[in-house]
Scaffold this motif. Structure first.
Motif: not given
Ligand code: NDP
Length: 290
Positions: A251-266
């Motif tokens: 619940g800490g870093v993990g969920p933010v990581t997925y969002t950042r990954l998609l941010h980088n994909t965009v």
């Protein structure tokens, strides 16, 4: 994005049967599909030859529907991480592991900020801002200790801490063997732990008022539920008793990581079309002292 003719595409390369790698792949796939991205996965057998894994990566490089590629770890022993990272098209290397991108990050000119370290500093930056601290000043007067030195997490996290002007100490297994780990950790104002060792550090190791970010995700057997549960590298309760703030796992870093990954994909998709990001992918970085 659709109005710009942009449909970002994310691809993963996964080899073997690692439980955490497959769990990560499923989460990333679901998020990409929910957001309307194209998604592809090269799922390779555990005995895949290195040349075939490199060829699968090359196929994704050549696919115009794919804007970003993520190589999931662990890889089987016969496939070298370095070989796969070198095989990535640097323009699609959203985790910044290709030597050119890792070099750009080290020179403070990142093409992409890798998702996990970006998430760590996103959480820290936001926390300091919301607490009313002068974040730039806080970093410049802080000792940031990073435990773990992998190319994906610990090393780039150290770069991001340096970019913020912090005094940075990077520890790995050798620091532990040399008996230095606990002394460095005890002096940390900000502690980032990414070792992959459940319960590596507890409250007795940290100083009062530390801000601690637990990146570790470890599956440990749980007799009560008769399966496995996920824990971090910190003993959460004892660290929380002394810390100013600590991130939980899960619940800490993990969920933010997925969002950042998609941010980088965009960001990669936009860069491919020459469209600037509304918010650049270095957003959240605090300028290093001039
Ligand atoms: P790696 O195994 O690649 O690297 C681990 C690092 O920790 C290495 O530098 C290793 O040292 C060091 N280390 C291991 N044991 C110790 C110890 N006892 N004392 C000090 N240092 C130690 O792992 P990753 O960097 O890929 O991942 C680290 C953790 O973060 C894992 O639990 C992983 O699941 C998790 N993770 C979480 C993500 C998230 O989004 N929250 C994303 C990615 C990873 P050495 O180099 O000397 O071997």
């Amino acid at each position: 994005m659709a109005g710009e003719g942009l449909r970002p595409g994310l691809a993963t390369v996964i080899a073997g049967d690692s439980y955490p790698a497959h769990a990560y792949e499923r989460r990333v796939r679901r998020l990409a599909e929910d957001l309307g991205c194209h998604y592809a996965c090269e799922a390779l057998p555990a005995d895949v030859a290195e040349a075939d894994a490199v060829a699968a990566t090359g196929k994704l490089n050549a696919d115009p529907r794919i804007s970003g590629i993520l190589v999931l770890r662990p890889l089987p022993p016969q496939v070298s991480e370095a070989a796969l990272y070198r095989a990535l098209d640097p323009l699609k290397d959203i985790e910044c592991v290709h030597p050119v991108n890792a070099g750009l990050l080290a020179l403070d000119r990142p093409r992409f900020v890798p998702s996990t370290p970006a998430s760590v500093f996103h959480l820290l930056d936001r926390y300091l801002e919301e607490s009313g601290d002068d974040a730039a000043e806080f970093y410049r007067s802080s000792s940031v200790v990073i435990v773990g030195r992998s190319a994906n997490v610990g090393r780039p996290a150290a770069m991001l801490a340096m970019q913020r002007g912090a005094t940075v100490i990077s520890c790995d297994v050798h620091s532990a063997r040399a008996g230095l780990l606990h002394d460095h950790v005890a002096a940390a104002d900000i502690l980032v732990v990414a070792a992959g060792v459940p319960g590596l550090l507890g409250g007795e190791h940290v100083k009062d008022g530390v801000i601690a970010v637990d990146v570790g995700i470890n599956a440990v057997p749980d007799q009560v539920i008769g399966g496995v549960r996920l824990v971090g590298d910190l003993d959460y309760d004892s660290v929380a008793a002394r810390a100013r703030a600590v991130t939980p796992v899960p619940g800490g870093v993990g969920p933010v990581t997925y969002t950042r990954l998609l941010h980088n994909t965009v960001a990669a998709a936009r860069a491919g079309l020459g469209v600037a990001m509304a918010r650049p992918w270095t957003e959240g970085l605090v300028s290093a002292p001039g």
